[in-house]
Design an enzyme around this catalytic site. Structure first.
Site, short mmCIF file in Angstrom:
data_model
loop_
_atom_site.label_atom_id
_atom_site.label_comp_id
_atom_site.label_asym_id
_atom_site.label_seq_id
_atom_site.Cartn_x
_atom_site.Cartn_y
_atom_site.Cartn_z
N ASN A 51 1.16 -0.98 -19.02
CA ASN A 51 0.87 -1.28 -20.41
C ASN A 51 0.03 -2.56 -20.50
O ASN A 51 -0.67 -2.89 -19.55
CB ASN A 51 2.15 -1.35 -21.26
CG ASN A 51 1.93 -0.78 -22.66
OD1 ASN A 51 1.06 -1.20 -23.38
ND2 ASN A 51 2.75 0.20 -23.01
N ARG A 52 0.10 -3.28 -21.60
CA ARG A 52 -0.89 -4.33 -21.89
C ARG A 52 -0.30 -5.73 -21.87
O ARG A 52 0.86 -5.94 -22.23
CB ARG A 52 -1.55 -4.06 -23.25
CG ARG A 52 -2.35 -2.76 -23.27
CD ARG A 52 -2.78 -2.38 -24.67
NE ARG A 52 -3.56 -1.14 -24.64
CZ ARG A 52 -3.02 0.08 -24.70
NH1 ARG A 52 -1.71 0.23 -24.79
NH2 ARG A 52 -3.80 1.15 -24.65
N HIS A 95 -2.41 -1.87 -17.33
CA HIS A 95 -1.93 -1.12 -16.17
C HIS A 95 -2.30 -1.75 -14.83
O HIS A 95 -2.61 -1.06 -13.86
CB HIS A 95 -2.44 0.31 -16.21
CG HIS A 95 -1.88 1.14 -17.32
ND1 HIS A 95 -0.65 0.90 -17.90
CD2 HIS A 95 -2.40 2.23 -17.97
CE1 HIS A 95 -0.44 1.80 -18.85
NE2 HIS A 95 -1.47 2.61 -18.91
N HIS A 109 2.81 7.74 -14.91
CA HIS A 109 1.94 7.97 -16.06
C HIS A 109 1.49 9.43 -16.15
O HIS A 109 0.32 9.71 -16.41
CB HIS A 109 0.72 7.04 -15.96
CG HIS A 109 0.02 6.78 -17.27
ND1 HIS A 109 -0.67 7.75 -17.96
CD2 HIS A 109 -0.09 5.64 -18.01
CE1 HIS A 109 -1.19 7.23 -19.05
NE2 HIS A 109 -0.86 5.94 -19.11
N SER A 110 2.41 10.36 -15.95
CA SER A 110 2.06 11.77 -16.05
C SER A 110 1.83 12.19 -17.49
O SER A 110 2.47 11.68 -18.42
CB SER A 110 3.16 12.65 -15.45
OG SER A 110 3.20 12.53 -14.05
N TYR A 111 0.89 13.14 -17.66
CA TYR A 111 0.62 13.77 -18.95
C TYR A 111 1.25 15.15 -18.92
O TYR A 111 0.89 15.99 -18.09
CB TYR A 111 -0.88 13.93 -19.18
CG TYR A 111 -1.66 12.67 -19.43
CD1 TYR A 111 -2.21 12.40 -20.69
CD2 TYR A 111 -1.91 11.77 -18.40
CE1 TYR A 111 -2.97 11.27 -20.91
CE2 TYR A 111 -2.67 10.62 -18.62
CZ TYR A 111 -3.19 10.38 -19.87
OH TYR A 111 -3.95 9.26 -20.09
N ASP A 149 0.57 6.02 -29.89
CA ASP A 149 0.62 5.22 -28.68
C ASP A 149 1.53 4.04 -28.99
O ASP A 149 1.08 2.91 -29.19
CB ASP A 149 -0.79 4.76 -28.28
CG ASP A 149 -0.85 4.25 -26.85
OD1 ASP A 149 0.18 4.29 -26.14
OD2 ASP A 149 -1.94 3.81 -26.42
N GLN A 196 7.25 4.53 -23.92
CA GLN A 196 5.96 4.61 -24.61
C GLN A 196 5.62 6.07 -24.83
O GLN A 196 5.53 6.85 -23.88
CB GLN A 196 4.85 3.94 -23.78
CG GLN A 196 3.51 3.84 -24.48
CD GLN A 196 3.37 2.57 -25.30
OE1 GLN A 196 4.21 1.68 -25.23
NE2 GLN A 196 2.29 2.46 -26.07
N GLU A 244 6.45 7.33 -21.10
CA GLU A 244 6.52 6.34 -20.03
C GLU A 244 7.71 5.41 -20.25
O GLU A 244 7.69 4.58 -21.15
CB GLU A 244 5.23 5.53 -20.00
CG GLU A 244 3.97 6.37 -19.86
CD GLU A 244 2.75 5.62 -20.39
OE1 GLU A 244 2.41 4.57 -19.79
OE2 GLU A 244 2.16 6.08 -21.39
#
Length: 351
Positions: free
Chosen positions: A79-80, A107, A181-183, A248, A287, A316
């Site tokens: 994340n940020r 990340h 971080h899978s979609y 998000d 997330q 996440e």
């Protein structure tokens, strides 16, 4: 249980393998030791038909060409972090600001944990196969302090449970936040939008963000907002109330529902296939990102499938974004002698 290892390629003179885990129920998980990437998860639907439920590629070359963290580990800090800056014990550190739209650190930087070849060991038991991926992130890598010894375990059980475990120790005070971080698209990676999926998030509160996607420091209730997923709801219905349909957001897990030592985090269900995925974790937050930015670039996945906006979503499990700069958030600092350790389970099945 069954495990197979095949050569996948080479990066910087280091061998890259593709490791395939499969169980007697037909579930198949493929992982590469480049970036700890989960390249594929095949799960049966209510009629027993298999589909790959994560976005990804069939070759290492495609991953090397760039991707939006399909299936990869994100770290040293996922994340940020605001302006890429943080302090520990009055010492300031400056990291790369590698997210162009927001000018924030994202990340772990442009060469985070997702872009290294990891060593690994296999562990087989009667009802599970585990891949123990490991590497040392040296002091100063991407600007982070401390030599960090990391082990990321990915495992599959006979009961269709996929485990993501993280463990790290450091010889200097540092910050750590590691995620997969899978979609996911439970109808199949090539089936289009996830708008018809139903989602439950076990969270009463979330952390609002500024235009830079950095948390403001507030903690707000989801009740009465378009961010409320406390009961199962069609994702598309919630998207209609959000500008651009984009989610998000960091949700704070309330921990009222437990699974042993794990908090219930999310329940995702696809009515068309009957597949569900329950997410349980020891982390404090999750997330939810619905992939609305996937159309920003042309991403062509397995079999040439073009991944459009909302083609996959991320759940996440994590520490709070920008926690190093928010003293009232759960601390992300790891000190020598302490152990960073978190575990998440993704339980697959059908209804």
């Amino acid at each position: 249980m069954k495990v197979e290892v095949e050569t996948y390629g080479e990066v910087d003179g280091k061998a890259v393998d593709l490791i395939t885990l499969s169980n007697d129920n037909g579930m198949v998980v493929r992982v590469t030791n480049y970036g700890c990437i989960v390249t594929s998860i095949e799960v049966p639907d209510r009629d027993g038909a298999l589909a790959d439920v994560v976005l990804g590629y069939e070759s290492l070359d495609k991953y090397l060409a760039g991707h939006p963290f399909f299936g990869a580990i994100a770290g040293r800090f996922a994340n940020r972090i605001e302006d890429g800056r943080f302090s520990i014990d009055c010492r300031r550190y400056q990291l790369e600001t590698n997210e162009p739209p927001t000018v924030q650190h994202l990340h772990g930087g442009s060469k985070g944990f997702d872009k290294y070849v990891w060593g690994y060991d296999l562990e087989e038991t009667s009802d599970a196969v585990m891949i123990h991926l490991h590497r040392v992130s040296p002091d100063g890598e991407s600007g982070y302090p401390g030599n960090l010894l990391v082990t990321h375990t990915i495992g599959l059980t006979e009961s269709n449970a996929l485990h993501y475990d993280f463990r790290a120790v450091s010889d200097k005070p540092t910050i750590v936040n590691l995620v997969n971080h899978s979609y996911y698209n439970l109808a199949g990676h090539d089936s289009g939008s996830v708008a018809d999926h139903q989602l439950t998030l076990f969270a009463d509160f979330y952390t609002p963000v500024a235009e830079t996607m950095i948390p403001t420091g507030e903690v707000r209730a989801v009740a009465g907002t378009g961010l409320d997923f406390r009961e199962p709801v069609r994702i598309g219905d919630r998207m209609e109330g959000i500008e651009g349909g984009g989610f998000d957001f960091n949700y704070i897990l309330h921990g009222k529902q437990k699974h042993g030592d794990y908090r219930m985090a999310a329940d995702l269900y696809d009515p068309s296939s009957g597949r569900f995925m329950k997410v349980m974790t020891t982390q404090p937050a999750i997330q939810f990102y619905n992939g609305f930015k996937l159309s920003n670039k042309p991403w062509f996945g397995r079999n040439g499938c073009k991944y459009e906006a909302f083609g996959g979503l991320c759940l996440e499990t994590q520490g709070y974004p920008d926690a190093p700069n928010k003293p009232h958030f759960p601390s992300a600092v790891l000190r020598p002698g302490d152990v960073y350790q978190h575990r998440t389970i993704h339980q697959f099945g059908t209804r």
